[in-house]
Design a protein around this motif. Sequence first.
Motif, PDB file in Angstrom:
ATOM      1  N   MET A 174      32.621  57.121  58.866  1.00  0.00           N
ATOM      2  CA  MET A 174      32.534  55.580  59.100  1.00  0.00           C
ATOM      3  C   MET A 174      33.453  55.066  59.874  1.00  0.00           C
ATOM      4  O   MET A 174      34.693  55.132  59.165  1.00  0.00           O
ATOM      5  CB  MET A 174      32.061  55.101  57.769  1.00  0.00           C
ATOM      6  CG  MET A 174      31.746  53.632  57.866  1.00  0.00           C
ATOM      7  SD  MET A 174      31.083  53.141  56.387  1.00  0.00           S
ATOM      8  CE  MET A 174      30.916  51.511  56.525  1.00  0.00           C
ATOM      9  N   SER A 175      33.313  54.252  60.723  1.00  0.00           N
ATOM     10  CA  SER A 175      34.367  53.595  61.463  1.00  0.00           C
ATOM     11  C   SER A 175      34.605  52.230  60.817  1.00  0.00           C
ATOM     12  O   SER A 175      34.053  51.660  60.195  1.00  0.00           O
ATOM     13  CB  SER A 175      34.124  53.376  62.945  1.00  0.00           C
ATOM     14  OG  SER A 175      33.059  52.410  63.029  1.00  0.00           O
ATOM     15  N   LYS A 176      35.955  51.741  61.304  1.00  0.00           N
ATOM     16  CA  LYS A 176      36.529  50.533  60.826  1.00  0.00           C
ATOM     17  C   LYS A 176      35.658  49.390  61.565  1.00  0.00           C
ATOM     18  O   LYS A 176      34.859  49.421  62.608  1.00  0.00           O
ATOM     19  CB  LYS A 176      37.726  50.132  61.124  1.00  0.00           C
ATOM     20  CG  LYS A 176      38.724  50.972  59.990  1.00  0.00           C
ATOM     21  CD  LYS A 176      40.077  50.815  60.836  1.00  0.00           C
ATOM     22  CE  LYS A 176      41.144  51.674  60.011  1.00  0.00           C
ATOM     23  NZ  LYS A 176      42.590  51.161  60.131  1.00  0.00           N
ATOM     24  N   HIS A 177      35.650  48.291  60.596  1.00  0.00           N
ATOM     25  CA  HIS A 177      34.930  46.903  61.302  1.00  0.00           C
ATOM     26  C   HIS A 177      35.642  46.627  62.219  1.00  0.00           C
ATOM     27  O   HIS A 177      36.896  46.750  62.499  1.00  0.00           O
ATOM     28  CB  HIS A 177      34.760  46.044  59.993  1.00  0.00           C
ATOM     29  CG  HIS A 177      34.004  44.788  60.276  1.00  0.00           C
ATOM     30  ND1 HIS A 177      34.530  43.674  60.797  1.00  0.00           N
ATOM     31  CD2 HIS A 177      32.686  44.425  60.149  1.00  0.00           C
ATOM     32  CE1 HIS A 177      33.536  42.786  61.000  1.00  0.00           C
ATOM     33  NE2 HIS A 177      32.327  43.283  60.648  1.00  0.00           N
ATOM     34  N   LEU A 178      34.869  45.634  63.139  1.00  0.00           N
ATOM     35  CA  LEU A 178      35.522  45.038  64.232  1.00  0.00           C
ATOM     36  C   LEU A 178      36.756  44.317  64.138  1.00  0.00           C
ATOM     37  O   LEU A 178      37.929  44.441  64.551  1.00  0.00           O
ATOM     38  CB  LEU A 178      34.569  44.093  65.067  1.00  0.00           C
ATOM     39  CG  LEU A 178      33.697  45.116  66.074  1.00  0.00           C
ATOM     40  CD1 LEU A 178      32.599  44.318  66.755  1.00  0.00           C
ATOM     41  CD2 LEU A 178      34.306  46.186  66.931  1.00  0.00           C
ATOM     42  N   ALA A 179      36.745  43.495  62.958  1.00  0.00           N
ATOM     43  CA  ALA A 179      37.936  42.627  62.342  1.00  0.00           C
ATOM     44  C   ALA A 179      38.978  43.530  61.890  1.00  0.00           C
ATOM     45  O   ALA A 179      40.152  43.104  61.646  1.00  0.00           O
ATOM     46  CB  ALA A 179      37.299  41.691  61.288  1.00  0.00           C
ATOM     47  N   ASP A 180      38.944  44.774  61.614  1.00  0.00           N
ATOM     48  CA  ASP A 180      39.887  45.749  61.021  1.00  0.00           C
ATOM     49  C   ASP A 180      40.692  46.288  62.100  1.00  0.00           C
ATOM     50  O   ASP A 180      41.778  46.639  61.944  1.00  0.00           O
ATOM     51  CB  ASP A 180      39.478  46.602  60.198  1.00  0.00           C
ATOM     52  CG  ASP A 180      38.643  45.939  58.734  1.00  0.00           C
ATOM     53  OD1 ASP A 180      39.259  44.950  58.497  1.00  0.00           O
ATOM     54  OD2 ASP A 180      37.892  46.577  58.241  1.00  0.00           O
ATOM     55  N   HIS A 181      40.191  46.094  63.330  1.00  0.00           N
ATOM     56  CA  HIS A 181      41.003  46.690  64.509  1.00  0.00           C
ATOM     57  C   HIS A 181      41.832  45.873  65.367  1.00  0.00           C
ATOM     58  O   HIS A 181      41.397  44.458  65.867  1.00  0.00           O
ATOM     59  CB  HIS A 181      40.172  47.249  65.483  1.00  0.00           C
ATOM     60  CG  HIS A 181      38.999  48.397  65.283  1.00  0.00           C
ATOM     61  ND1 HIS A 181      39.881  49.673  65.166  1.00  0.00           N
ATOM     62  CD2 HIS A 181      37.869  48.566  64.636  1.00  0.00           C
ATOM     63  CE1 HIS A 181      38.701  50.322  64.620  1.00  0.00           C
ATOM     64  NE2 HIS A 181      37.748  49.849  64.630  1.00  0.00           N
ATOM     65  N   ARG A 182      43.223  45.742  64.972  1.00  0.00           N
ATOM     66  CA  ARG A 182      44.362  44.914  65.295  1.00  0.00           C
ATOM     67  C   ARG A 182      44.800  45.388  66.519  1.00  0.00           C
ATOM     68  O   ARG A 182      45.244  46.545  66.835  1.00  0.00           O
ATOM     69  CB  ARG A 182      45.392  44.619  64.349  1.00  0.00           C
ATOM     70  CG  ARG A 182      45.993  43.706  64.584  1.00  0.00           C
ATOM     71  CD  ARG A 182      47.185  43.339  63.686  1.00  0.00           C
ATOM     72  NE  ARG A 182      48.180  42.433  64.246  1.00  0.00           N
ATOM     73  CZ  ARG A 182      48.588  41.285  63.528  1.00  0.00           C
ATOM     74  NH1 ARG A 182      47.997  40.891  62.470  1.00  0.00           N
ATOM     75  NH2 ARG A 182      49.382  40.269  64.212  1.00  0.00           N
ATOM     76  N   ASN A 183      44.713  44.437  67.762  1.00  0.00           N
ATOM     77  CA  ASN A 183      45.254  44.972  69.056  1.00  0.00           C
ATOM     78  C   ASN A 183      46.723  44.549  68.811  1.00  0.00           C
ATOM     79  O   ASN A 183      47.360  43.387  68.217  1.00  0.00           O
ATOM     80  CB  ASN A 183      44.612  43.936  69.914  1.00  0.00           C
ATOM     81  CG  ASN A 183      43.143  44.181  70.229  1.00  0.00           C
ATOM     82  OD1 ASN A 183      42.887  45.399  69.745  1.00  0.00           O
ATOM     83  ND2 ASN A 183      42.307  43.232  70.747  1.00  0.00           N
ATOM     84  N   ALA A 184      47.642  45.014  69.802  1.00  0.00           N
ATOM     85  CA  ALA A 184      48.961  44.787  69.944  1.00  0.00           C
ATOM     86  C   ALA A 184      49.068  43.386  70.297  1.00  0.00           C
ATOM     87  O   ALA A 184      48.489  42.901  71.497  1.00  0.00           O
ATOM     88  CB  ALA A 184      49.490  45.739  70.779  1.00  0.00           C
TER      89      ALA A 184
END
Length: 61
Positions: free
Chosen positions: A1-11
């Motif tokens: 299961m992948s992370k939620h979109l809000a959990d992906h933090r961009n640099a």
Amino acid sequence: MSKHLADHRNAPTGGRVKAFLSIARDRSETMWRSVWRRPVDRSEDNQRLVQYVRIEKGHQA
């Protein structure tokens, strides 16, 4: 299961710093000088101090 979109933090790209520096480097400071050098009206502060002193001395309105 992948992370939620809000959990992906961009640099961070430093966009806020770039915007701040572009404003700071702007040479159209005449508008800001009038704001920075505007005399401060302290009449309200003085009235508040006068009322505190009056109350401290025990004088009633």
